[in-house]
Design a protein around this motif. Structure first.
Motif, PDB file in Angstrom:
ATOM      1  N   ARG A 459      64.548  77.899  63.263  1.00 25.52           N
ATOM      2  CA  ARG A 459      65.200  76.892  62.417  1.00 25.52           C
ATOM      3  C   ARG A 459      66.015  75.980  63.334  1.00 25.52           C
ATOM      4  NH1 ARG A 459      65.518  77.919  57.020  1.00 25.52           N
ATOM      5  NH2 ARG A 459      67.484  76.759  56.890  1.00 25.52           N
ATOM      6  N   ILE A 460      65.709  74.694  63.305  1.00 26.14           N
ATOM      7  CA  ILE A 460      66.392  73.735  64.177  1.00 26.14           C
ATOM      8  C   ILE A 460      67.261  72.835  63.303  1.00 26.14           C
ATOM      9  CG2 ILE A 460      66.102  71.899  65.872  1.00 26.14           C
ATOM     10  CD1 ILE A 460      63.379  73.024  66.536  1.00 26.14           C
ATOM     11  N   PRO A 461      68.558  72.845  63.489  1.00 28.99           N
ATOM     12  CA  PRO A 461      69.422  71.957  62.704  1.00 28.99           C
ATOM     13  C   PRO A 461      69.015  70.495  62.900  1.00 28.99           C
ATOM     14  CG  PRO A 461      70.736  73.589  63.870  1.00 28.99           C
ATOM     15  CD  PRO A 461      69.347  73.707  64.401  1.00 28.99           C
ATOM     16  N   GLY A 462      68.814  69.778  61.806  1.00 31.10           N
ATOM     17  CA  GLY A 462      68.468  68.360  61.874  1.00 31.10           C
ATOM     18  C   GLY A 462      66.995  68.091  62.125  1.00 31.10           C
ATOM     19  N   VAL A 463      66.178  69.139  62.244  1.00 22.00           N
ATOM     20  CA  VAL A 463      64.745  68.958  62.518  1.00 22.00           C
ATOM     21  C   VAL A 463      63.951  69.940  61.658  1.00 22.00           C
ATOM     22  CG1 VAL A 463      62.907  69.034  64.256  1.00 22.00           C
ATOM     23  CG2 VAL A 463      65.211  68.249  64.891  1.00 22.00           C
ATOM     24  N   ASP A 464      62.938  69.411  60.951  1.00 20.12           N
ATOM     25  CA  ASP A 464      61.995  70.266  60.237  1.00 20.12           C
ATOM     26  C   ASP A 464      60.793  70.516  61.150  1.00 20.12           C
ATOM     27  OD1 ASP A 464      63.591  70.281  57.994  1.00 20.12           O
ATOM     28  OD2 ASP A 464      62.552  68.593  57.055  1.00 20.12           O
ATOM     29  N   VAL A 465      60.318  71.751  61.173  1.00 17.22           N
ATOM     30  CA  VAL A 465      59.225  72.130  62.068  1.00 17.22           C
ATOM     31  C   VAL A 465      58.146  72.868  61.275  1.00 17.22           C
ATOM     32  CG1 VAL A 465      58.603  73.333  64.198  1.00 17.22           C
ATOM     33  CG2 VAL A 465      60.915  72.416  63.922  1.00 17.22           C
ATOM     34  N   ALA A 466      56.889  72.592  61.601  1.00 20.17           N
ATOM     35  CA  ALA A 466      55.768  73.329  61.008  1.00 20.17           C
ATOM     36  C   ALA A 466      54.627  73.367  62.018  1.00 20.17           C
ATOM     37  CB  ALA A 466      55.308  72.683  59.710  1.00 20.17           C
TER      38      ALA A 466
END
Length: 685
Positions: A459-466
C-alpha cells in the motif's frame, strides 16, 4: 486407342449365325476400352486375340503389339502355369475364378501378384470354347478380390466375347438405344437397380428408374446428340454412391447406334474417404487441445462426427479410482445429457464393465442393453438412444476411463465401424494422457512462477497500484516478473517499480528470474535506476552458470507536494506509457540494451513528471507481441486502448489490457504477460 480385334479375314460375317453384328463389334470395342480392369482374350495356343488399354498398360506393350503374339514371347516373366489354367478352361468349359500368379511384366518389374478369372468364349456354332477371356488386375494382398462374379454352371446358351465381358465384368454395364430403351444390362447393374434383367429389356430408362430419369436422360441425350463421352459422373441414390461413365457406340456407317453405360458402386469407398476425412479433422482438433477440457470439447464437437454417432461422452476415473464421472462440455450438440450420471467402478453398468475388463462393448440394438441392464430402462426411454458403444480409454497402457457413443438408430457395428470407433477412442486416450501430463506440469509451473512474484502489492500512500500476470499455455515456467518495494524510510520514502522478462522458459529461466528480482531489490535501494540495471548486468555476465539475458524497466518514484517525479531506466524493455488524467497517452522511450547479452551496455535514464490522475503503465512483450488476425497486438493498439478508457484506475487498466489481449489473440496464449500500473491520486503521504 481402340482395342485390337482379329483381322477382317478372321472376323465372323455380320450376318453369320452367332457372329458379331456391327453394333456388337462396336460395343465390344467400347466396353473393352473403358472397363476399369484389364481384359485379354487368349486362344488355345496362348496367343493374344484381344486386349484392352488397361491390360496393354500393365503388360508394357501397345494393344497392336499383342495381337497374334504368344504370352511367353511378349511376357517372359509370367509363369507357365497360366497355360495350364487356359487349357483346363478350354477342356472343361468351366471358368477358373480368382487364380493367382506372380511375375513381372515390362511395365511392372519385381514380383507383383496378379489375380485373374478365366472364362470360356465360344465361337459361332462351336460346341467347345475356342478362346478364353481373362479379367485380371494387380492385387496387394492374398485376401484381395478383383470383383468378378462366377458364371452359372448350368447356363445353356453359349457365351460370345461380348456376353462374357458384360455378364462378368466387375462393374455395371448397360446398353441403350438412342431412344433410351434398354438393349442389354448385366446382372450386377440390374441387381443395383433392384429389378431383374428381363424387367429392363425393351423398356425406357424412365420406366425403370423414374427417380433419377431427369438427370440421366439429360446426360444420355447429350451423348446421343454429340457423341461426347461423359466420364466419372458421381450420383447418390437410395443411400448409395455411384460413379458412372457414358459412351456413344458407333454403328456400321459411323452413326451413333447405341449408348453404353459403365457404373461402379463407390459407396464403400466414399464412406471410407468420409470417415478418413472426419478422423483427420478429429486428429487436427486434438492437436490443438492442451487441457483435459480441450480434449473433451474436441471429442464432443468433432470426434462424435468421426464416429458417426449422435452423442459422445468422456468418462474418467476420479483421483481415488473408485468412481467414473462424465466430464462436462460446453458444446450445445453432441455432448452427453445431464442424465448420463457417473457410476461407481464396481457398478453393474456397461461403462464400469468396459473399464474393468478393458474390452469395448457394442450394443447394436439398445433393447439388448436393457435386457442385460434392466435398471437402464428409464435412461433408454429418456434419451431415445437406439444403439450404444462403450470403448475403454487408454492413455499409457491401462484404462483410465471410457468413451461412450450413442446412436439414434440401430447400428450393425461392422468391423470397419468398430475399427473407426476404436481409432477415435485411441486418439482421445492419447490426447487425454498428454493433457493430464501437461496440466500437472503447467500447475507446477504456475506455482513456481507465483513464488517468484510478490505475494501482495504494498500500500503506497498517495498512489494506487495494481498488477496482472497471465501465464502462457506452455507447461514450463516463464521468465516474466514484477516487483514494487520501498527505498528509505519515513517521510523520505521512495518507491521502486520493476518489471522484467527473462529469455526462455523452464527451471533455468526461473532461477535467473529470482536472481534478477532479488538483485534489483538490493541495487535499486543503493543507486538510481540506470546504475541499478548496470549492476544487474554485471551480476549476470559475471556468473558462468547464467546463460540468459533479461529485459527490465526500473522506475523510482518520489512524491512532493501532491505531484511525483519518476526516474525511469530501461534495459531493452518495451517503452513505458503514461496515461494522463485527460486521457492522452505519452510513450516514454529510454535508451538501453538488454542485460546479460553483451560484455558492455549503454543505459540511459529519463525523468517523467506525474500529476494527480496520471497513471504509469509498465508491461512485458507478451502484451504487444500477442498475435491475432491483424498481426501483432502492438504498441499502437495498446495506446488506443488506454486512451479509450474512461479513467486511469490501475485495477481497470490492467484488467482491460488482459481482457483485450486475450480477445485479440488467435489460439492459445503463447507467452506470459505481466502488467504493472501506478496512478498518482494527489493525496499527500
Amino acid at each position: 486407342m481402340r482395342p485390337q480385334l482379329p483381322d477382317t479375314a478372321s472376323r465372323r460375317s455380320p450376318t453369320s449365325a452367332g457372329g458379331f453384328r456391327g453394333i456388337d463389334l462396336a460395343l465390344l470395342e467400347t466396353v473393352l476400352v473403358h472397363l476399369p480392369v484389364a481384359v485379354s482374350v487368349l486362344d488355345a495356343d496362348l496367343r493374344f486375340v484381344l486386349v484392352n488399354q488397361r491390360a496393354a498398360d500393365i503388360n508394357g506393350h501397345t494393344p497392336a503389339e499383342h495381337v497374334g503374339r504368344l504370352v511367353a514371347d511378349l511376357l517372359p516373366g509370367i509363369p507357365e502355369s497360366i497355360g495350364a489354367v487356359v487349357r483346363r478352361v478350354l477342356a472343361t468349359g468351366e471358368p477358373a475364378i480368382d487364380v493367382d500368379i506372380v511375375g513381372p511384366t515390362p511395365a511392372r518389374p519385381g514380383a507383383p501378384r496378379w489375380r485373374g478369372s478365366y472364362y470360356p468364349v465360344y465361337g459361332a456354332a462351336a460346341a467347345a470354347p475356342t478362346s478364353v477371356a481373362v479379367i485380371f488386375d494387380e492385387v496387394d494382398s492374398p485376401d484381395a478380390h478383383v470383383g468378378v462374379g462366377e458364371l452359372a454352371a448350368d447356363r445353356a446358351t453359349s457365351l460370345g466375347v461380348l456376353d462374357t465381358l458384360i455378364d462378368n465384368a466387375p462393374v455395371g454395364i448397360a446398353v441403350l438405344d438412342t431412344e433410351l430403351r434398354y438393349l442389354r444390362i448385366n446382372p450386377i447393374l440390374a441387381a443395383w437397380n433392384e429389378k431383374p434383367v428381363a424387367a429392363h429389356l425393351g423398356r425406357r430408362l424412365r420406366e425403370v428408374l423414374p427417380n433419377v430419369a431427369d438427370l440421366l436422360e439429360g446426360v444420355l441425350n447429350e451423348v446421343a446428340t454429340t457423341g461426347r463421352t461423359v466420364r466419372d459422373m458421381e450420383m447418390s441414390y437410395a443411400g448409395n454412391t455411384w460413379l458412372s461413365s457414358y459412351f456413344a457406340v458407333p454403328g456400321a456407317s459411323g452413326e451413333i447406334a447405341a449408348l453404353a453405360i459403365l457404373v461402379t458402386d463407390v459407396t464403400a469407398r466414399r464412406r471410407g474417404e468420409g470417415r478418413a476425412r472426419r478422423l483427420q479433422r478429429f486428429t487436427a482438433a486434438l492437436a490443438q487441445a492442451l487441457t483435459v477440457a480441450d480434449v473433451v470439447e474436441a471429442v464432443v464437437a468433432t470426434g462424435v462426427r468421426a464416429a458417426g454417432a449422435d452423442v459422445a461422452g468422456v468418462a474418467l476415473l476420479d483421483e481415488r479410482g473408485t468412481r467414473i464421472d462424465f466430464l462436462p462440455s460446453t458444446a450445445t450438440t453432441g455432448g452427453p445429457p445431464s442424465r448420463w450420471a457417473g457410476v461407481d467402478r464396481d457398478a453393474d453398468h456397461p461403462i464400469a464393465e468396459a473399464l474393468r475388463t478393458g474390452e469395448a462393448i457394442f450394443y447394436p440394438a439398445v433393447d439388448a442393453l436393457v435386457s442385460r441392464y434392466p435398471h437402464l430402462t428409464a435412461t433408454r426411454d429418456q434419451t431415445g438412444d437406439r444403439a450404444l458403444a462403450v470403448i475403454p480409454l487408454r492413455g499409457r497402457g491401462t484404462a483410465t476411463g471410457a468413451l461412450t457413443f450413442a446412436f439414434r438408430r440401430e447400428q450393425p457395428f461392422d468391423a470397419e465401424h468398430r475399427d473407426v470407433l476404436t481409432a477415435v477412442s485411441g486418439l482421445a486416450g492419447q490426447a487425454l494422457a498428454r493433457a493430464q501430463l501437461y496440466q500437472r506440469e503447467h500447475e507446477t509451473a504456475v506455482r513456481l512462477q507465483r513464488s517468484l512474484l510478490p505475494t501482495r502489492l504494498p500500500r503506497i500512500p498517495g498512489v494506487d497500484v495494481a498488477a496482472a500476470y497471465v501465464t502462457g499455455d506452455a507447461a514450463e515456467v516463464g521468465g516474466d516478473f514484477y516487483d514494487v518495494f520501498p527505498v528509505g524510510a519515513g517521510a523520505d520514502t521512495e518507491w521502486v517499480a520493476v518489471i522484467g522478462d527473462v529469455a526462455g522458459r523452464g527451471v533455468n529461466a526461473a532461477s535467473v528470474t529470482g536472481l534478477a528480482r532479488h538483485t534489483l531489490r538490493v541495487t535499486a535501494a543503493l543507486a538510481p535506476p540506470a546504475e541499478a540495471l548496470r549492476a544487474l548486468h554485471e551480476r549476470l555476465t559475471a556468473d558462468p552458470d547464467v546463460d540468459r539475458f533479461v529485459t527490465v524497466a526500473c522506475a523510482r518514484l518520489r512524491q512532493r507536494d501532491g505531484a511525483a517525479t519518476v526516474d525511469l531506466a530501461s534495459g531493452g524493455h518495451p517503452p513505458a506509457l503514461v496515461r494522463r488524467a485527460d486521457g492522452h497517452v505519452d510513450v516514454i522511450s529510454v535508451r538501453g540494451v538488454i542485460l546479460g547479452a553483451f560484455p558492455e551496455v549503454r543505459l540511459g535514464q529519463s525523468t517523467v513528471e506525474l500529476r494527480p490522475g496520471d497513471t504509469l503503465v509498465l508491461y512485458t512483450d507478451g502484451v504487444i507481441e500477442a498475435r491475432g488476425p491483424e498481426g501483432l497486438f502492438g504498441q499502437e493498439r495498446l495506446v488506443r486502448l488506454l486512451e479509450d478508457l474512461p479513467g486511469g484506475d490501475p485495477t481497470t487498466v490492467v484488467g482491460r489490457i488482459r481482457e483485450e489481449v486475450a480477445a485479440y489473440q488467435r489460439g492459445p496464449q503463447a507467452d506470459d504477460l505481466a502488467v504493472l500500473a501506478l496512478r498518482l491520486t494527489g493525496e499527500r503521504p
